[in-house]
Design a protein around this motif. Structure first.
Motif, mmCIF file in Angstrom:
data_model
loop_
_atom_site.group_PDB
_atom_site.id
_atom_site.type_symbol
_atom_site.label_atom_id
_atom_site.label_comp_id
_atom_site.label_asym_id
_atom_site.label_seq_id
_atom_site.Cartn_x
_atom_site.Cartn_y
_atom_site.Cartn_z
ATOM 1 N N GLN A 148 -1.584 -5.137 6.033
ATOM 2 C CA GLN A 148 -1.851 -3.805 5.148
ATOM 3 C C GLN A 148 -1.506 -3.780 3.679
ATOM 4 O OE1 GLN A 148 0.118 -1.386 7.742
ATOM 5 N NE2 GLN A 148 -1.479 -1.086 9.195
ATOM 6 N N VAL A 163 -4.343 -6.224 2.021
ATOM 7 C CA VAL A 163 -5.439 -6.012 1.730
ATOM 8 C C VAL A 163 -5.729 -4.906 0.924
ATOM 9 C CG1 VAL A 163 -5.394 -3.911 3.609
ATOM 10 C CG2 VAL A 163 -7.646 -5.185 3.446
ATOM 11 N N ARG A 164 -4.589 -4.495 0.607
ATOM 12 C CA ARG A 164 -4.665 -3.212 -0.751
ATOM 13 C C ARG A 164 -4.662 -4.066 -2.047
ATOM 14 N NH1 ARG A 164 -3.130 -0.685 3.642
ATOM 15 N NH2 ARG A 164 -4.160 1.601 3.783
ATOM 16 N N ILE A 185 -8.105 0.826 -9.602
ATOM 17 C CA ILE A 185 -7.106 -0.082 -9.293
ATOM 18 C C ILE A 185 -7.576 -1.504 -9.039
ATOM 19 C CG2 ILE A 185 -5.418 -0.713 -7.488
ATOM 20 C CD1 ILE A 185 -4.813 2.310 -7.063
ATOM 21 N N VAL A 229 0.369 -1.820 -6.355
ATOM 22 C CA VAL A 229 0.444 -1.855 -4.937
ATOM 23 C C VAL A 229 1.829 -1.627 -4.238
ATOM 24 C CG1 VAL A 229 -0.191 -2.839 -2.855
ATOM 25 C CG2 VAL A 229 -1.668 -2.800 -4.802
ATOM 26 N N SER A 236 4.528 -0.804 -5.936
ATOM 27 C CA SER A 236 5.326 0.304 -6.251
ATOM 28 C C SER A 236 4.846 1.498 -5.586
ATOM 29 C CB SER A 236 5.134 0.412 -7.728
ATOM 30 O OG SER A 236 5.624 1.723 -8.119
ATOM 31 N N TYR A 237 3.464 1.783 -5.543
ATOM 32 C CA TYR A 237 3.070 3.025 -5.019
ATOM 33 C C TYR A 237 2.914 3.127 -3.531
ATOM 34 C CZ TYR A 237 2.344 4.961 -9.561
ATOM 35 O OH TYR A 237 2.776 5.352 -10.957
ATOM 36 N N TYR A 238 2.384 1.890 -3.025
ATOM 37 C CA TYR A 238 2.144 1.598 -1.559
ATOM 38 C C TYR A 238 3.410 1.304 -0.602
ATOM 39 C CZ TYR A 238 0.339 0.252 3.051
ATOM 40 O OH TYR A 238 -0.051 0.176 4.258
ATOM 41 N N ASP A 245 6.246 1.602 -1.937
ATOM 42 C CA ASP A 245 7.403 2.251 -2.406
ATOM 43 C C ASP A 245 8.827 1.419 -2.588
ATOM 44 O OD1 ASP A 245 6.407 4.729 -2.745
ATOM 45 O OD2 ASP A 245 6.568 5.300 -0.408
ATOM 46 N N ARG A 249 -0.863 7.238 -5.087
ATOM 47 C CA ARG A 249 -0.211 7.015 -3.865
ATOM 48 C C ARG A 249 -0.966 7.298 -2.746
ATOM 49 N NH1 ARG A 249 4.321 8.747 -5.208
ATOM 50 N NH2 ARG A 249 5.566 6.636 -5.444
ATOM 51 N N LEU A 290 -4.013 4.822 -2.446
ATOM 52 C CA LEU A 290 -3.753 3.563 -1.897
ATOM 53 C C LEU A 290 -3.505 3.732 -0.374
ATOM 54 C CD1 LEU A 290 -1.426 2.216 -4.599
ATOM 55 C CD2 LEU A 290 -3.652 0.937 -3.662
ATOM 56 N N ASP A 336 -6.688 4.047 1.597
ATOM 57 C CA ASP A 336 -7.672 2.870 1.380
ATOM 58 C C ASP A 336 -7.264 1.946 2.716
ATOM 59 O OD1 ASP A 336 -9.555 1.190 0.393
ATOM 60 O OD2 ASP A 336 -8.140 0.141 -0.762
ATOM 61 N N PHE A 337 -8.410 1.686 3.347
ATOM 62 C CA PHE A 337 -8.310 0.950 4.592
ATOM 63 C C PHE A 337 -7.077 1.475 5.621
ATOM 64 C CE2 PHE A 337 -9.338 -2.198 1.522
ATOM 65 C CZ PHE A 337 -10.430 -2.777 2.162
ATOM 66 N N TYR A 397 -6.932 0.362 9.194
ATOM 67 C CA TYR A 397 -6.851 -1.002 9.098
ATOM 68 C C TYR A 397 -5.602 -1.527 9.738
ATOM 69 C CZ TYR A 397 -6.563 -5.952 7.948
ATOM 70 O OH TYR A 397 -6.095 -7.556 7.909
#
Lengths: 192, 271
Positions: free
Chosen positions: A43, A46-47, A137, A149, A151-153, A155, B20, B23, B26-27, B30
């Protein structure tokens, strides 16, 4: 360790992974580590990459790399090690992507936009806004995109982002700052 | 609100939230199942695991490159040892094989100054097929002192008095062990520039070469420990000496009775 014991352990870890429960104990084998972190790493990848197939390849390659050093692997820090391997490989893939591939990715994302729009007006606007953000992005330079990614996804704090990317915290700050500026500029132009 | 370019962007907090949530959306669905991927991981790691266990169980941390380089170095060193050291080939070595037992000597001459009449020089050693040894010491007497040009001769007994421009070289051979010569040793001294060939089975006192470079090639023949075998094993000894300061050089070779040289006869070698 018997095969039955190993299978039961892997089964427990897999059921926990399906329930997305964090594992309290560190993995003690490569398979445990794989089951615990594969989904999450896919995951994440993929981002960064925007393509599930590429993401799974990158994660698999990262685990194969870990397998080569499994004899001297510290299981406490193994998750961070695998994440760093994934980030490195994702960066490599992003850097090698030709401008043509980037254009194809962008076109694919843009084609997907109408299909993902929701039914209600608010939902539609919200979805369209998210898609614009994701497109912006996706167009960031590789290292800035990865920093955003992480940082924000994920964290992650600056120190862990720096460790994952193999650079200093100051460099991560610079990446994040530049990425925010680019995103702000692009999204601002879109908003106007 | 902050203005960037011509557009308006939300405050940082909203902006961060937007990134945030985007993101995370997104997917969003998945979530690959690790089960099938685990099979692939097992398959792809199985071969390397087996290979590592079988081939290098004690060297898991060395890279293949390091191991390959070490193997090449080892094989090369072993080949050199076998080809260069004749007695490693065993007692049944052929004559041809032993002929290759070239003996390395010095490539540069010793300093000539202040060694008047002294035994000096590099030692060399020949080894026969049955362990015989022939040791030789190249010696010389420099009758001219540190500065040959215009100096008076300081030593005598070398047969070179009144030839102040000559520096004399002596090849002293000492045979040890049970070695006995069964044929006449042949010594060749060749001044390659003039084509002059000195020697053979005679005392070459007073002979001199007028070139600065004198190349002496001595070929020594001896029999093995067992006389009945009557195996003559020639060993080539190449000795190359470069003259000193353009002075002439001379080779003195004095075979003794029975062709046996001992340390006691060393003094007699000096003409």
């Amino acid at each position: 360790v018997t095969t039955s014991h190993l299978n039961s352990t892997v089964g427990m870890v897999m059921s926990r992974a399906r329930r997305r429960e964090p594992s309290s104990l560190p993995a003690q084998s490569l398979e445990e580590l794989f089951v615990q972190h594969y989904t999450r790493l896919c995951q994440l990848a993929v981002r960064m990459l925007g393509d599930p197939m590429r993401a799974e390849d990158v994660v698999m390659d990262a685990f194969l790399e870990v397998h080569r050093v499994v004899d001297r692997l510290d299981w406490q820090t193994a998750p961070a090690y695998v994440r760093r391997a994934v980030v490195n490989r994702a960066l490599r893939v992003l850097s090698r992507a030709t401008s043509e591939e980037r254009l194809v990715d962008r076109a694919a994302r843009e084609r997907l936009l109408p299909a993902e729009v929701g039914h209600g007006v608010d939902q539609q606007e919200l979805s369209a806004e998210r898609d614009r953000v994701l497109l912006a992005i996706a167009e960031l330079p590789p290292r800035e995109k990865v920093a955003i990614v992480l940082s924000y996804y994920e964290d992650l704090p600056l120190a862990q982002i720096a460790a994952a990317m193999g650079c200093r915290e100051g460099t991560v700050k610079r990446y994040l700052s530049q990425a925010r500026a680019r995103l702000t500029e692009r999204l601002g132009q879109v908003t106007s | 609100m902050r203005r960037v370019g011509s557009g308006t962007v939300p405050p940082d907090e909203n902006f961060d939230r937007l990134i945030r949530t985007s993101l995370q959306a997104d997917f969003a669905g998945y979530a690959p199942d690790p089960t099938s991927a685990l099979g692939e991981l097992r398959y792809r790691t199985r071969g390397s695991e087996r290979k590592r266990r079988r081939i290098l169980p004690f060297l898991p941390r060395l890279s293949k490159t390091v191991i390959a380089v070490a193997c090449v170095v080892f094989v090369t060193a072993a080949a050199l040892l076998v080809t260069e050291i004749p007695h490693l080939r065993g007692p049944n070595a052929t004559q041809q094989g032993v002929q290759q037992a070239a003996v390395k000597t010095v490539a540069t001459p010793p300093e000539l100054e202040n060694v008047t009449g002294q035994r000096f020089g590099p030692a060399f050693q020949l080894r026969g097929p049955h362990g015989q040894q022939v040791t030789g010491v190249l010696s010389y007497a420099n009758p001219l002192g540190p500065n040959p040009i215009g100096s008076k001769l300081k030593t005598s007994g070398c047969g070179t008095d009144n030839q102040p421009t000559f520096i004399h070289w002596y090849l002293w051979l000492t045979l040890s062990g049970d070695i006995s010569m069964v044929n006449d040793p042949t010594f060749d001294a060749v001044d390659r520039e003039s084509g002059t060939q000195f020697l053979r089975n005679s005392v070459q006192t007073g002979q001199s070469a007028t070139r600065t470079q004198l190349i002496a090639a001595a070929t020594l023949a001896w029999a093995g420990q067992s006389q009945s075998a009557n195996t003559i094993v020639p060993v080539d000894v190449d000795i190359t000496y470069i003259g000193h300061g353009g002075k002439a050089q001379q080779v003195h070779l004095t075979p003794q009775q029975g062709w046996q040289f001992t340390a006691d006869t060393r003094g007699q070698l000096c003409p």
